[in-house]
Design an enzyme around this catalytic site. Structure first.
Site, PDB file in Angstrom:
ATOM      1  N   ASN A 110       0.844  -1.198   0.000  1.00 45.58           N
ATOM      2  CA  ASN A 110       0.000   0.000   0.000  1.00 45.58           C
ATOM      3  C   ASN A 110       0.876   1.242   0.000  1.00 45.58           C
ATOM      4  O   ASN A 110       1.897   1.300   0.692  1.00 45.58           O
ATOM      5  CB  ASN A 110      -0.877   0.002   1.262  1.00 45.58           C
ATOM      6  N   HIS A 112       1.032   5.074   1.106  1.00 50.49           N
ATOM      7  CA  HIS A 112       0.370   5.933   2.093  1.00 50.49           C
ATOM      8  C   HIS A 112       1.105   7.271   2.181  1.00 50.49           C
ATOM      9  O   HIS A 112       2.334   7.301   2.300  1.00 50.49           O
ATOM     10  CB  HIS A 112       0.366   5.246   3.468  1.00 50.49           C
ATOM     11  N   SER A 139       5.031   6.600   2.196  1.00 54.75           N
ATOM     12  CA  SER A 139       5.593   5.289   2.528  1.00 54.75           C
ATOM     13  C   SER A 139       4.893   4.218   1.706  1.00 54.75           C
ATOM     14  O   SER A 139       3.706   4.345   1.389  1.00 54.75           O
ATOM     15  CB  SER A 139       5.345   4.957   4.010  1.00 54.75           C
ATOM     16  N   ASP A 148      -2.683   0.858   7.793  1.00 58.22           N
ATOM     17  CA  ASP A 148      -1.407   1.527   7.473  1.00 58.22           C
ATOM     18  C   ASP A 148      -0.304   1.101   8.438  1.00 58.22           C
ATOM     19  O   ASP A 148       0.616   1.884   8.734  1.00 58.22           O
ATOM     20  CB  ASP A 148      -1.587   3.056   7.499  1.00 58.22           C
TER      21      ASP A 148
HETATM   22  C1  GRF Z   1      -2.013   9.194  -3.084  1.00 58.30           C
HETATM   23  O1  GRF Z   1      -1.709  10.406  -2.493  1.00 58.30           O
HETATM   24  C2  GRF Z   1      -1.757   8.090  -2.116  1.00 58.30           C
HETATM   25  O2  GRF Z   1      -0.730   8.341  -1.229  1.00 58.30           O
HETATM   26  C3  GRF Z   1      -3.058   8.041  -1.382  1.00 58.30           C
HETATM   27  O3  GRF Z   1      -4.040   8.323  -2.338  1.00 58.30           O
HETATM   28  C4  GRF Z   1      -3.487   9.092  -3.361  1.00 58.30           C
HETATM   29  C5  GRF Z   1      -3.785   8.424  -4.656  1.00 58.30           C
HETATM   30  O4  GRF Z   1      -3.613   9.249  -5.725  1.00 58.30           O
HETATM   31  N1  GRF Z   1      -3.208   6.784  -0.702  1.00 58.30           N
HETATM   32  P1  GRF Z   1      -3.849   8.667  -7.188  1.00 58.30           P
HETATM   33  O5  GRF Z   1      -5.243   8.085  -7.245  1.00 58.30           O
HETATM   34  O6  GRF Z   1      -2.796   7.655  -7.462  1.00 58.30           O
HETATM   35  O7  GRF Z   1      -3.727   9.867  -8.082  1.00 58.30           O
END
Ligand code: GRF
Length: 221
Positions: A110, A112, A139, A148
């Site tokens: 994942n 995050h 991360s 997370d």
């Molecule tokens: C990213 O900022 C990621 O860290 C978070 O959601 C966002 C996803 O953006 N979990 P995208 O859909 O890849 O543009």
């Protein structure tokens, strides 16, 4: 491309990280192949990105399921149908349970937007600003049952600048997340990383701390 790492990506929104992976795979930068994109939101713009790249897509909305476990079972079957070697949650805004985690343990990661263990959950940019942090980041971690909370593989750091708000900080981090997700999937595609007993092993060595992404896109301990 027969040895390319079969990768399924789960999204809920824009899919800009998915796009970074599509581009890196398409350019032959990393030996991986996105074989399937699954969204829990039918209107997620990322689905269009996948279709444009000729990647098969599926939508699984939780509204149609009796409960969380029911949804998770259906999601697990859908993921398994593509026989992926890696599952990447890239902006997938839903907590998944054992029915998905068990069959893919060690193969689900994942992305995050925080320097975990700081700020699991949502609102990470504002929380970093409220805490007066001088730096923020993203991360990538192995997914476990804890939100997370799984072992962290890699991180990228950005500065927090005077006058930042959540939007400006998110805008600074976005392109760095794209670099991080590509470099981290490359680690899997080149079979350099694995999860063992709650630790992250890279080239057979236990990581004492997450790898950090360098300016030249290398991940360094
Ligand atoms: C990213 O900022 C990621 O860290 C978070 O959601 C966002 C996803 O953006 N979990 P995208 O859909 O890849 O543009």
């Amino acid at each position: 491309m027969s040895r390319a790492l079969r990768t399924t990506v789960l999204i809920s929104g824009s899919g800009s990280n998915l796009q970074a992976l599509i581009d890196a795979c398409g350019a032959g930068k990393i030996p991986a192949q996105i074989i399937h994109v699954i969204s829990n939101v039918a209107a997620a713009p990322g689905l269009q990105r996948a279709r444009q790249a000729g990647i098969g897509t599926s939508v699984l909305e939780h509204g149609g399921f009796a409960d969380r476990a029911d949804f998770d079972r259906a999601l697990a079957l859908l993921i398994a149908a593509g026989e992926p070697q890696l599952v990447v949650l890239a902006g997938f805004m839903r907590i998944i349970g054992p029915a998905v985690l068990e069959p893919f343990r060690g193969r689900i990661i994942n992305l995050h937007p925080s320097l975990l263990p700081l700020y699991p959950g949502t609102g990470t940019y504002q929380r970093a600003l409220d805490a007066g942090d001088r730096q923020h980041g993203a991360s990538i971690h192995f997914v476990t049952g804890e939100l997370d909370g799984g072992p962290v593989i890699s991180q990228v750091v950005v500065p927090v600048l005077a006058g930042d708000d959540a939007a400006s900080l998110a805008a600074r981090l976005g392109p760095q997340e794209h670099r991080l997700v590509v470099a981290t999937v490359e680690l899997f595609a080149t079979r350099r990383v694995e999860s063992r007993d709650g630790d992250v092993l890279v080239d057979g060595e236990r990581l004492a701390r997450p790898l950090r992404l360098q300016a030249d896109d290398r991940l360094v301990a």
